[in-house]
Design an enzyme around this catalytic site. Sequence first.
Site, PDB file in Angstrom:
ATOM      1  N   PRO A   1       0.793  -1.219   0.000  1.00 56.24           N
ATOM      2  CG  PRO A   1      -0.864  -1.539   1.607  1.00 56.24           C
ATOM      3  CD  PRO A   1       0.416  -2.122   1.090  1.00 56.24           C
ATOM      4  CG  ASN A   2      -0.578   4.288   0.940  1.00 62.56           C
ATOM      5  OD1 ASN A   2      -1.483   4.686   0.219  1.00 62.56           O
ATOM      6  ND2 ASN A   2      -0.780   3.840   2.162  1.00 62.56           N
TER       7      ASN A   2
ATOM      8  NE  ARG B   1       3.179   7.172   1.859  1.00 61.91           N
ATOM      9  CZ  ARG B   1       3.452   6.031   2.479  1.00 61.91           C
ATOM     10  NH1 ARG B   1       3.941   5.009   1.817  1.00 61.91           N
ATOM     11  NH2 ARG B   1       3.230   5.911   3.762  1.00 61.91           N
TER      12      ARG B   1
ATOM     13  CE1 TYR C   1       7.721   5.400   3.495  1.00 63.10           C
ATOM     14  CE2 TYR C   1       6.359   7.327   3.914  1.00 63.10           C
ATOM     15  CZ  TYR C   1       6.731   6.029   4.222  1.00 63.10           C
ATOM     16  OH  TYR C   1       6.121   5.369   5.253  1.00 63.10           O
TER      17      TYR C   1
ATOM     18  CG  ASN D   1       7.897  -1.531   1.386  1.00 63.63           C
ATOM     19  OD1 ASN D   1       7.121  -1.633   2.327  1.00 63.63           O
ATOM     20  ND2 ASN D   1       8.564  -0.416   1.139  1.00 63.63           N
TER      21      ASN D   1
ATOM     22  CB  ALA E   1       0.125  -0.150   6.676  1.00 66.80           C
TER      23      ALA E   1
ATOM     24  CD  GLU F   1       9.236  -6.921   6.837  1.00 67.28           C
ATOM     25  OE1 GLU F   1       8.988  -5.904   7.496  1.00 67.28           O
ATOM     26  OE2 GLU F   1       9.058  -8.071   7.280  1.00 67.28           O
TER      27      GLU F   1
ATOM     28  CG  HIS G   1       9.971  -1.765   6.073  1.00 62.61           C
ATOM     29  ND1 HIS G   1       8.634  -1.706   5.761  1.00 62.61           N
ATOM     30  CD2 HIS G   1      10.189  -2.960   6.650  1.00 62.61           C
ATOM     31  CE1 HIS G   1       8.064  -2.829   6.153  1.00 62.61           C
ATOM     32  NE2 HIS G   1       8.982  -3.609   6.684  1.00 62.61           N
TER      33      HIS G   1
ATOM     34  NE  ARG H   1       7.878   6.446   9.803  1.00 65.42           N
ATOM     35  CZ  ARG H   1       7.075   6.241   8.774  1.00 65.42           C
ATOM     36  NH1 ARG H   1       7.339   5.307   7.882  1.00 65.42           N
ATOM     37  NH2 ARG H   1       5.990   6.972   8.619  1.00 65.42           N
TER      38      ARG H   1
END
Length: 147
Positions: free
Chosen positions: A9-10, A17, A22, A73, A76, A97, A99, A106
């Site tokens: 997502p995103n 964004r 990012y 990735n 969320a 994985e 990120h 965070r």
Amino acid sequence: MKLLIINGPNINLLGIREKKIYGNTSYEKFCEDLIGNAKEQSIEVDIVQSNIEGEIINYIHDALGTYDGIVINPGAYTHYSIAIYDAIKAVNIPTIEVHISNIYSREEYRRKSVIAPACIGQISGFGVYGYTLAIIGIKNYLESVNQ
């Protein structure tokens, strides 16, 4: 060697964004650069993106018999998708994985990955370069297990 890159997502909104987190690179430029970086490693990559959990699971299932490794990735979904974890375990394809941000610096809820235990490794906090690190990591892993 052929890898599947799955973005959750995103991720398609890169360059739009939260640029401080990012970066400014557009999703299209990111994909183009990643394909080039993989070619330098003599690796073929296919890149997919979905905002829908079930589609991500289908990408993982469809990777069976086609790809040597997966870079994911999960966005969320990292923090709560047991279904994606189960899919990675089920296909038994080496997966890393990734990120873009350092999830451990965070918000508290971002610091837990339910996906990571299904993976051979996790890369976090190196921006989009983390994907290239993951590609190199899978290549090295596969070469070591196939010796």
